[in-house]
Motif scaffolding. Structure first.
Motif, PDB file in Angstrom:
ATOM      1  N   ASP A   1       0.814  -1.209   0.000  1.00  0.00           N
ATOM      2  CA  ASP A   1       0.000   0.000   0.000  1.00  0.00           C
ATOM      3  C   ASP A   1       0.851   1.264   0.000  1.00  0.00           C
ATOM      4  OD1 ASP A   1      -2.423   1.362  -0.126  1.00  0.00           O
ATOM      5  OD2 ASP A   1      -2.548   1.553   2.056  1.00  0.00           O
ATOM      6  N   VAL A   2       1.797   1.307  -0.933  1.00  0.00           N
ATOM      7  CA  VAL A   2       2.556   2.525  -1.214  1.00  0.00           C
ATOM      8  C   VAL A   2       2.236   2.916  -2.651  1.00  0.00           C
ATOM      9  CG1 VAL A   2       4.414   2.017   0.406  1.00  0.00           C
ATOM     10  CG2 VAL A   2       4.631   1.247  -1.943  1.00  0.00           C
ATOM     11  N   SER A   3       2.633   4.103  -3.038  1.00  0.00           N
ATOM     12  CA  SER A   3       2.352   4.511  -4.415  1.00  0.00           C
ATOM     13  C   SER A   3       3.285   3.772  -5.380  1.00  0.00           C
ATOM     14  CB  SER A   3       2.542   6.024  -4.577  1.00  0.00           C
ATOM     15  OG  SER A   3       3.912   6.354  -4.546  1.00  0.00           O
ATOM     16  N   VAL A   4       2.869   3.694  -6.626  1.00  0.00           N
ATOM     17  CA  VAL A   4       3.699   3.053  -7.651  1.00  0.00           C
ATOM     18  C   VAL A   4       4.996   3.846  -7.827  1.00  0.00           C
ATOM     19  CG1 VAL A   4       3.817   2.386 -10.084  1.00  0.00           C
ATOM     20  CG2 VAL A   4       1.708   2.015  -8.805  1.00  0.00           C
ATOM     21  N   ALA A   5       4.909   5.163  -7.729  1.00  0.00           N
ATOM     22  CA  ALA A   5       6.117   5.988  -7.854  1.00  0.00           C
ATOM     23  C   ALA A   5       7.094   5.681  -6.717  1.00  0.00           C
ATOM     24  CB  ALA A   5       5.745   7.466  -7.847  1.00  0.00           C
ATOM     25  N   GLU A   6       6.589   5.521  -5.502  1.00  0.00           N
ATOM     26  CA  GLU A   6       7.461   5.164  -4.376  1.00  0.00           C
ATOM     27  C   GLU A   6       8.075   3.792  -4.600  1.00  0.00           C
ATOM     28  OE1 GLU A   6       5.507   7.449  -0.561  1.00  0.00           O
ATOM     29  OE2 GLU A   6       4.472   5.681  -1.351  1.00  0.00           O
ATOM     30  N   ALA A   7       7.265   2.870  -5.098  1.00  0.00           N
ATOM     31  CA  ALA A   7       7.759   1.518  -5.369  1.00  0.00           C
ATOM     32  C   ALA A   7       8.852   1.546  -6.432  1.00  0.00           C
ATOM     33  CB  ALA A   7       6.602   0.615  -5.812  1.00  0.00           C
TER      34      ALA A   7
ATOM     35  N   LYS B   1       6.357   3.074   4.648  1.00  0.00           N
ATOM     36  CA  LYS B   1       4.949   3.287   4.973  1.00  0.00           C
ATOM     37  C   LYS B   1       4.772   3.657   6.436  1.00  0.00           C
ATOM     38  CE  LYS B   1       0.468   1.338   4.990  1.00  0.00           C
ATOM     39  NZ  LYS B   1      -0.557   0.958   4.178  1.00  0.00           N
ATOM     40  N   GLU B   2       5.524   3.006   7.335  1.00  0.00           N
ATOM     41  CA  GLU B   2       5.421   3.317   8.765  1.00  0.00           C
ATOM     42  C   GLU B   2       5.869   4.733   9.070  1.00  0.00           C
ATOM     43  OE1 GLU B   2       7.654   0.361  10.851  1.00  0.00           O
ATOM     44  OE2 GLU B   2       6.278  -1.248  10.293  1.00  0.00           O
ATOM     45  N   ARG B   3       6.776   5.266   8.287  1.00  0.00           N
ATOM     46  CA  ARG B   3       7.287   6.617   8.519  1.00  0.00           C
ATOM     47  C   ARG B   3       6.294   7.683   8.112  1.00  0.00           C
ATOM     48  NH1 ARG B   3      12.941   7.805   6.433  1.00  0.00           N
ATOM     49  NH2 ARG B   3      12.518   9.617   7.695  1.00  0.00           N
ATOM     50  N   HIS B   4       5.317   7.346   7.290  1.00  0.00           N
ATOM     51  CA  HIS B   4       4.328   8.339   6.838  1.00  0.00           C
ATOM     52  C   HIS B   4       3.297   8.592   7.873  1.00  0.00           C
ATOM     53  CE1 HIS B   4       5.327   7.846   2.335  1.00  0.00           C
ATOM     54  NE2 HIS B   4       6.050   8.784   2.888  1.00  0.00           N
TER      55      HIS B   4
END
Length: 57
Positions: A26-32, A54-57
């Motif tokens: 459940d992260v963005s495709v750009a982040e991936a 993801k935990e840092r967001h």
């Protein structure tokens, strides 16, 4: 999709991996894609780092 000059954006395998990682964690495709560019294609490492991101967001 834009080309960053490394050819990675056009690689269907990288696109598939980025979409799979984005859906799984459940992260963005750009982040991936950014993680793939930094880490490579090792799935376990990508999942670990994506969860950390993801935990840092």
């Amino acid at each position: 999709m834009t080309d960053t000059g490394d050819g990675q954006e056009d690689d269907p395998g990288i696109q598939f991996l980025a979409r799979r990682l984005a859906k799984e964690v459940d992260v963005s495709v750009a982040e991936a894609r950014g993680l793939i560019k930094l880490i490579g294609t090792d799935w376990n490492s990508l999942v670990r780092e994506a969860r950390f991101l993801k935990e840092r967001h």
